[in-house]
Design a protein around this motif. Sequence first.
Motif, PDB file in Angstrom:
ATOM      1  N   GLY A 101       0.814  -1.210   0.000  1.00 57.70           N
ATOM      2  CA  GLY A 101       0.000   0.000   0.000  1.00 57.70           C
ATOM      3  C   GLY A 101       0.846   1.258   0.000  1.00 57.70           C
ATOM      4  N   LEU A 102       1.911   1.262   0.808  1.00 58.01           N
ATOM      5  CA  LEU A 102       2.791   2.430   0.848  1.00 58.01           C
ATOM      6  C   LEU A 102       3.504   2.634  -0.490  1.00 58.01           C
ATOM      7  N   ALA A 103       3.879   1.532  -1.133  1.00 63.36           N
ATOM      8  CA  ALA A 103       4.550   1.639  -2.430  1.00 63.36           C
ATOM      9  C   ALA A 103       3.628   2.252  -3.481  1.00 63.36           C
ATOM     10  N   LYS A 104       2.334   1.959  -3.390  1.00 62.18           N
ATOM     11  CA  LYS A 104       1.376   2.575  -4.319  1.00 62.18           C
ATOM     12  C   LYS A 104       1.272   4.076  -4.068  1.00 62.18           C
ATOM     13  N   LEU A 105       1.417   4.483  -2.810  1.00 61.46           N
ATOM     14  CA  LEU A 105       1.267   5.894  -2.453  1.00 61.46           C
ATOM     15  C   LEU A 105       2.527   6.709  -2.700  1.00 61.46           C
ATOM     16  N   MET A 106       3.691   6.164  -2.323  1.00 60.38           N
ATOM     17  CA  MET A 106       4.918   6.963  -2.373  1.00 60.38           C
ATOM     18  C   MET A 106       6.035   6.362  -3.215  1.00 60.38           C
ATOM     19  N   GLY A 107       5.772   5.217  -3.858  1.00 62.93           N
ATOM     20  CA  GLY A 107       6.794   4.601  -4.689  1.00 62.93           C
ATOM     21  C   GLY A 107       7.681   3.648  -3.900  1.00 62.93           C
ATOM     22  N   TYR A 108       8.420   2.810  -4.632  1.00 59.54           N
ATOM     23  CA  TYR A 108       9.264   1.810  -3.994  1.00 59.54           C
ATOM     24  C   TYR A 108      10.381   2.433  -3.164  1.00 59.54           C
ATOM     25  N   ARG A 109      11.060   3.416  -3.751  1.00 58.71           N
ATOM     26  CA  ARG A 109      12.252   3.953  -3.105  1.00 58.71           C
ATOM     27  C   ARG A 109      11.947   4.513  -1.724  1.00 58.71           C
ATOM     28  N   ASN A 110      10.950   5.370  -1.620  1.00 57.92           N
ATOM     29  CA  ASN A 110      10.609   5.980  -0.335  1.00 57.92           C
ATOM     30  C   ASN A 110      10.071   4.954   0.660  1.00 57.92           C
ATOM     31  N   THR A 111       9.315   3.979   0.162  1.00 54.76           N
ATOM     32  CA  THR A 111       8.778   2.951   1.054  1.00 54.76           C
ATOM     33  C   THR A 111       9.889   2.098   1.635  1.00 54.76           C
ATOM     34  N   ILE A 112      10.834   1.692   0.804  1.00 58.69           N
ATOM     35  CA  ILE A 112      11.966   0.900   1.287  1.00 58.69           C
ATOM     36  C   ILE A 112      12.747   1.691   2.336  1.00 58.69           C
ATOM     37  N   PHE A 113      12.955   2.970   2.082  1.00 61.14           N
ATOM     38  CA  PHE A 113      13.692   3.821   3.017  1.00 61.14           C
ATOM     39  C   PHE A 113      13.021   3.842   4.388  1.00 61.14           C
ATOM     40  N   TRP A 114      11.727   4.152   4.425  1.00 57.57           N
ATOM     41  CA  TRP A 114      11.040   4.301   5.704  1.00 57.57           C
ATOM     42  C   TRP A 114      10.857   2.970   6.421  1.00 57.57           C
ATOM     43  N   MET A 115      10.647   1.886   5.683  1.00 55.72           N
ATOM     44  CA  MET A 115      10.448   0.598   6.342  1.00 55.72           C
ATOM     45  C   MET A 115      11.757   0.049   6.898  1.00 55.72           C
ATOM     46  N   LEU A 116      12.872   0.314   6.245  1.00 57.50           N
ATOM     47  CA  LEU A 116      14.158  -0.102   6.800  1.00 57.50           C
ATOM     48  C   LEU A 116      14.477   0.680   8.073  1.00 57.50           C
ATOM     49  N   LEU A 117      14.152   1.972   8.085  1.00 55.24           N
ATOM     50  CA  LEU A 117      14.350   2.761   9.297  1.00 55.24           C
ATOM     51  C   LEU A 117      13.445   2.262  10.423  1.00 55.24           C
ATOM     52  N   ALA A 118      12.214   1.893  10.079  1.00 56.37           N
ATOM     53  CA  ALA A 118      11.295   1.361  11.096  1.00 56.37           C
ATOM     54  C   ALA A 118      11.808   0.036  11.650  1.00 56.37           C
ATOM     55  N   TYR A 119      12.363  -0.797  10.778  1.00 59.49           N
ATOM     56  CA  TYR A 119      12.942  -2.079  11.213  1.00 59.49           C
ATOM     57  C   TYR A 119      14.047  -1.804  12.243  1.00 59.49           C
ATOM     58  N   PHE A 120      14.911  -0.841  11.936  1.00 59.00           N
ATOM     59  CA  PHE A 120      15.985  -0.480  12.875  1.00 59.00           C
ATOM     60  C   PHE A 120      15.410  -0.029  14.220  1.00 59.00           C
ATOM     61  N   ALA A 121      14.461   0.899  14.189  1.00 58.55           N
ATOM     62  CA  ALA A 121      13.941   1.493  15.418  1.00 58.55           C
ATOM     63  C   ALA A 121      13.279   0.449  16.313  1.00 58.55           C
ATOM     64  N   ILE A 122      12.447  -0.413  15.727  1.00 60.37           N
ATOM     65  CA  ILE A 122      11.718  -1.390  16.532  1.00 60.37           C
ATOM     66  C   ILE A 122      12.643  -2.497  17.031  1.00 60.37           C
ATOM     67  N   MET A 123      13.563  -2.935  16.178  1.00 54.01           N
ATOM     68  CA  MET A 123      14.495  -3.975  16.600  1.00 54.01           C
ATOM     69  C   MET A 123      15.425  -3.448  17.698  1.00 54.01           C
ATOM     70  N   PHE A 124      15.870  -2.206  17.563  1.00 49.93           N
ATOM     71  CA  PHE A 124      16.743  -1.616  18.577  1.00 49.93           C
ATOM     72  C   PHE A 124      16.010  -1.507  19.909  1.00 49.93           C
TER      73      PHE A 124
END
Length: 426
Positions: free
Chosen positions: A294-317
Amino acid sequence: MSQPASPEIKHLRDLSPHQWKSGIAAWLGWLFDGLDMHLYTLVWTVFVAQLMDLPQDAPDVGVKGSIIQAAFLVGWAVGGGFFGRIGDLLGRSKALMLTILTYALFTGLSFFATEWWHLMLCRFLSALGIGGEWAVGASLLSETWPKKWRPWIAAVLQSAVNFGVLLAVLAHWILSGQEPRYLFLVGILPALITVWIRKAVPETDTWEEARGKQAAPRVSELFGPAVRSTTWRVLIICGVSLTAHWAFLFWQAKVVRQLPEVMAMTKQGQAEASGAALMWIMFGSIIGNFIAGGLAKLMGYRNTIFWMLLAYFAIMFATFYWTWSWNATLWLFALIGACQGVFGLFTMCLPPLFPTLLRTTGAGFCYNFGRIIAAAGTVFFGVYQTIPDVREAMLAASCLFVPAAFISLMLPSEPEQADGEASPVD
């Protein structure tokens, strides 16, 4: 004769029989990918201890178990490149069948292991097919289904892996009273679908047309002037992010067993707790696949990958920086699972970045390269088990998502525009 995907297709009922067959074949291939992939993680402590005739908590069991897992990850990486090349030379349908046969056969042969290195060899060989199936299945769908559907296709395809893992957990529960080696016999089941694929799934028009115009380029052209910038960027992103991702997947079970509430359980209860943790991760990942789509449809692959990788870092940390209760840990694991939906986007995002006859080779090689680095990390943590708390290692691993996120901003924002040719990223 197969029919190419049409941009006018708006509903499922508009899909051709060829598109349906390609979709079902790829989904089933990924489903059994997930099944065969995680059978070992559910029984490795018990099975390796039996093969070595040692107690489960013996240090050498952890060392050999991590070496076996490392061999699996290396095999996955090698298989991604090897079968990716086969997919470009022989076609997507034939290569898909070969990858499934490979991982089904050698997963089943793990049943006959009598030494720990027998199991290591079988896991390495089965991983060749699992790694290759990713690249082949992704290219098959990217060349047959509508381009505008790619984010949702990625979500559905990645969810197949999650359901496969849940099937592995179910099989483990059903066979809980049996010797752990019996679980590997379940891995033979995927071989049955190859008969159907051989008869029902035709080759893609995109590959047929490209193959008719030119010979497949050499593998070295991945680093040629036309696509080397794309290759290097994707390699770095996949290598760094997958190292952190697999560090979590393999060692989260040990973190669970170190929780005071779990340590107070019986051995059977601890085993069930490990299975429950994996189920929460997979349920979260299934939801995350569609969030990512859904996010990729809204903001494209590049921005979605960026924000989801940052979220992965934050939650895992946050998960491993503070001490949480068993129930809170399950919820945090589900959130981490949701962040794993980012890897589903790679399914449809990566193949179109490469020319048609380098598509499965490029996507398979780049995506699976990270598993070689992850393999080294797995062995490292397995050898140095004197670390009193694996949480410290997980904190360090989580930080790897940050550079991967920022490098992802260098990817093209709309890979669909480059279907059939490499995207201009220079």
